[in-house]
Design an enzyme around this catalytic site. Structure first.
Site, mmCIF file in Angstrom:
data_model
loop_
_atom_site.group_PDB
_atom_site.id
_atom_site.type_symbol
_atom_site.label_atom_id
_atom_site.label_comp_id
_atom_site.label_asym_id
_atom_site.label_seq_id
_atom_site.Cartn_x
_atom_site.Cartn_y
_atom_site.Cartn_z
ATOM 1 N N ARG A 42 42.169 14.567 -43.000
ATOM 2 C CA ARG A 42 41.486 15.877 -43.229
ATOM 3 C C ARG A 42 41.675 15.889 -41.768
ATOM 4 O O ARG A 42 40.721 16.324 -41.101
ATOM 5 C CB ARG A 42 40.258 15.076 -44.001
ATOM 6 C CG ARG A 42 40.063 14.917 -45.766
ATOM 7 C CD ARG A 42 38.784 14.545 -45.372
ATOM 8 N NE ARG A 42 38.811 14.649 -47.395
ATOM 9 C CZ ARG A 42 38.063 14.914 -48.131
ATOM 10 N NH1 ARG A 42 36.860 13.764 -47.786
ATOM 11 N NH2 ARG A 42 38.233 15.012 -49.612
ATOM 12 N N LYS A 179 33.689 13.388 -66.996
ATOM 13 C CA LYS A 179 32.343 13.437 -66.965
ATOM 14 C C LYS A 179 31.699 14.906 -67.431
ATOM 15 O O LYS A 179 32.159 16.104 -66.290
ATOM 16 C CB LYS A 179 31.410 12.999 -65.829
ATOM 17 C CG LYS A 179 30.843 11.750 -66.375
ATOM 18 C CD LYS A 179 29.674 11.632 -65.168
ATOM 19 C CE LYS A 179 28.458 11.610 -65.906
ATOM 20 N NZ LYS A 179 27.403 11.522 -64.938
ATOM 21 N N GLY A 328 38.471 15.755 -56.667
ATOM 22 C CA GLY A 328 39.580 14.683 -55.937
ATOM 23 C C GLY A 328 40.365 14.101 -57.012
ATOM 24 O O GLY A 328 41.621 13.754 -56.326
ATOM 25 N N GLY A 351 33.339 18.725 -55.458
ATOM 26 C CA GLY A 351 31.482 19.046 -56.060
ATOM 27 C C GLY A 351 31.505 20.440 -55.233
ATOM 28 O O GLY A 351 31.622 21.485 -56.087
HETATM 29 P P1 ADP Z 1 38.214 15.126 -60.979
HETATM 30 O O1 ADP Z 1 37.668 14.639 -59.323
HETATM 31 O O2 ADP Z 1 39.381 15.536 -60.825
HETATM 32 O O3 ADP Z 1 37.481 16.265 -61.012
HETATM 33 P P2 ADP Z 1 37.446 14.120 -62.784
HETATM 34 O O4 ADP Z 1 36.690 12.598 -61.968
HETATM 35 O O5 ADP Z 1 36.180 14.575 -63.410
HETATM 36 O O6 ADP Z 1 38.269 14.085 -61.947
HETATM 37 O O7 ADP Z 1 37.908 12.519 -64.185
HETATM 38 C C1 ADP Z 1 38.909 12.144 -63.213
HETATM 39 C C2 ADP Z 1 39.320 10.981 -64.087
HETATM 40 O O8 ADP Z 1 39.084 10.556 -65.503
HETATM 41 C C3 ADP Z 1 39.922 9.851 -64.087
HETATM 42 O O9 ADP Z 1 40.335 8.187 -63.066
HETATM 43 C C4 ADP Z 1 40.850 9.762 -65.485
HETATM 44 O O10 ADP Z 1 41.553 8.737 -65.447
HETATM 45 C C5 ADP Z 1 39.668 10.080 -66.136
HETATM 46 N N1 ADP Z 1 39.987 10.163 -67.487
HETATM 47 C C6 ADP Z 1 40.223 11.403 -67.997
HETATM 48 N N2 ADP Z 1 40.819 11.704 -69.185
HETATM 49 C C7 ADP Z 1 40.114 10.578 -69.674
HETATM 50 C C8 ADP Z 1 40.237 9.982 -70.716
HETATM 51 N N3 ADP Z 1 40.635 10.293 -72.247
HETATM 52 N N4 ADP Z 1 39.941 8.601 -71.064
HETATM 53 C C9 ADP Z 1 38.754 8.404 -69.985
HETATM 54 N N5 ADP Z 1 39.365 8.310 -68.541
HETATM 55 C C10 ADP Z 1 39.841 9.409 -68.230
HETATM 56 MG MG MG Z 2 36.612 12.197 -59.411
#
Ligand code: ADP
Ligand code: MG
Length: 377
Positions: A42, A179, A328, A351
């Site tokens: 960064r 989520k 992230g 976000g």
């Molecule tokens: P990003 O940061 O790319 O937006 P998120 O924060 O929404 O992604 O989600 C990332 C997390 O989701 C990871 O830590 C991953 O382990 C978890 N994850 C993905 N699929 C599953 C699943 N089937 N069950 C539990 N956790 C999951």
């Molecule tokens: Mg995340």
């Protein structure tokens, strides 16, 4: 409405910066362990904007938040390590103390804004990851100072608003992560522009439940089932496809590795898309001309459940489509597979990237558009 991108002032719109003091809001929220920076990406990412200004004779003062000190000075979140690294990369460039040491930053207090702009001639926002927050350092300075988006912010805005405004079709969004409630707004907005949605990660289980499939003990959000059902219907009505997994990998009730179809037995937990799904998702990505990916396909931090995410990441690298990755954890997954250089754009804001895709604007961009030197202001 005026062009949402062209109405934001760029560095050129600052005019002559020679001899002027320019406040640059950077995102130096770097990962740290025990007071040591573990990745200076960064800081390096801010250098093009800093160099652009210093080469033209400006004095640059940078400012950033680091962690969540919650409005109080806290040595744990001191900028000292960042300042030391910055001094190596860009000698002579100043860095203010952690903006969030002052409650006025998150509270957008006019008194704090006044402190920030004191003795400053111009403002540059290069902190995309913070642009979705109406914090003092983001929305305050453009009220009075000639302002501009930095080169990093400009790239983010061009790429992400470009996805909203004029994507090449077929445009596919691949969504995963944990989520679903955080991301349903984006899903809904994306249905306006994409040709199809591909859904994996824990997110898929609420959709599978909405289709009436038993999902065992997988992660899901029961209160979002109705929304998912509605989204599936809306997509159908508009002639768009929502692709869901056809096989799932996870652990059975006894904790043994198992592969299933879309119906999971009682007690089973789905942690990744299965190989059939990963192959189907790959085909969709290969046939697209634009792909946006947010959220891992499974719990990729555990090697047993990384295959789905790895396969999708490889497809992102291999496809001829214009590829954008936001989030992230998705970016971390790409980096872990050493594929981060193989996609067209990795967004620096998790976000912020989702909010920009969903709403088409951010408080930080709106503030720049209203700056005294903005085109058409
Ligand atoms: P990003 O940061 O790319 O937006 P998120 O924060 O929404 O992604 O989600 C990332 C997390 O989701 C990871 O830590 C991953 O382990 C978890 N994850 C993905 N699929 C599953 C699943 N089937 N069950 C539990 N956790 C999951
Ligand atoms: Mg995340």
């Amino acid at each position: 409405m005026a062009d949402p991108i062209r109405s934001i002032p760029t560095l050129e719109d600052l005019g002559d910066v020679a001899g002027r003091r320019v406040l640059v809001r950077t995102d130096f929220n770097v990962p740290m362990e025990g007071g040591v920076i573990t990745d200076d990406f960064r800081i390096r990412a801010a250098l093009p904007t800093i160099t652009w200004l210093t080469e033209r004779g400006a004095t640059v003062v940078t400012a950033s938040h680091l962690g969540r000190p919650k409005g109080q000075p806290n040595p744990k979140y001191s900028m000292d390590p960042v300042r030391a690294r910055l001094a190596e990369l860009a000698p002579g460039v100043e860095l203010l103390e952690n903006l969030r040491f002052d409650p006025g930053e998150e509270g957008n207090d006019p008194a704090f804004v006044a402190k920030l702009v004191e003795g400053v001639d111009a403002y540059v926002d290069d902190a995309f990851g913070a642009c979705h927050r109406a914090h003092a350092s983001i929305v305050g300075p453009p009220q009075t100072l000639p302002s501009a988006m930095g080169l990093l912010l400009q790239k983010e805005v061009e790429v992400l608003l470009g996805l909203r405004e004029r994507p090449k079709h077929p445009f596919v969004a691949v969504l995963g992560g944990s989520k679903i409630s955080d991301k349903l707004g984006v899903v809904e907005a994306l249905l306006n522009t994409v040709d199809s949605l591909v859904i994996g990660g824990a997110m898929c289980f609420t959709f599978l439940a909405a289709q009436g499939h038993p999902i065992g003990a997988s992660l899901w959000e029961p209160d979002q089932v109705d929304t998912c059902r509605r989204l599936l219907e809306t997509a159908g009505e508009r002639g768009k496809t929502i692709h869901l997994p056809e096989d799932i990998v996870g652990l059975d009730a006894d904790g043994n590795f198992a592969t299933y179809g879309v119906r999971l037995p009682e007690g089973a937990k789905g942690f990744d898309i299965g190989p059939g799904t990963a192959a189907a998702f790959t085909d969709i990505i290969m046939d697209a001309r634009t792909v946006f990916w947010n959220g891992p396909m499974g719990m990729f931090e555990d090697d047993r459940f990384a295959a789905g995410t790895r396969t999708v990441a490889q497809a992102m690298a291999d496809t001829k489509a214009f590829t954008v990755v936001g989030g992230g954890d998705s970016a971390a997954a790409l980096a872990q597979f050493r594929l981060d250089d193989e996609v067209d754009h990795v967004s620096t804001g998790g976000g912020a990237s989702l909010e920009l895709l969903e709403l088409g604007d951010l408080p930080g961009l709106e503030a720049l558009r209203n700056a005294p030197n903005a085109p058409g202001a």
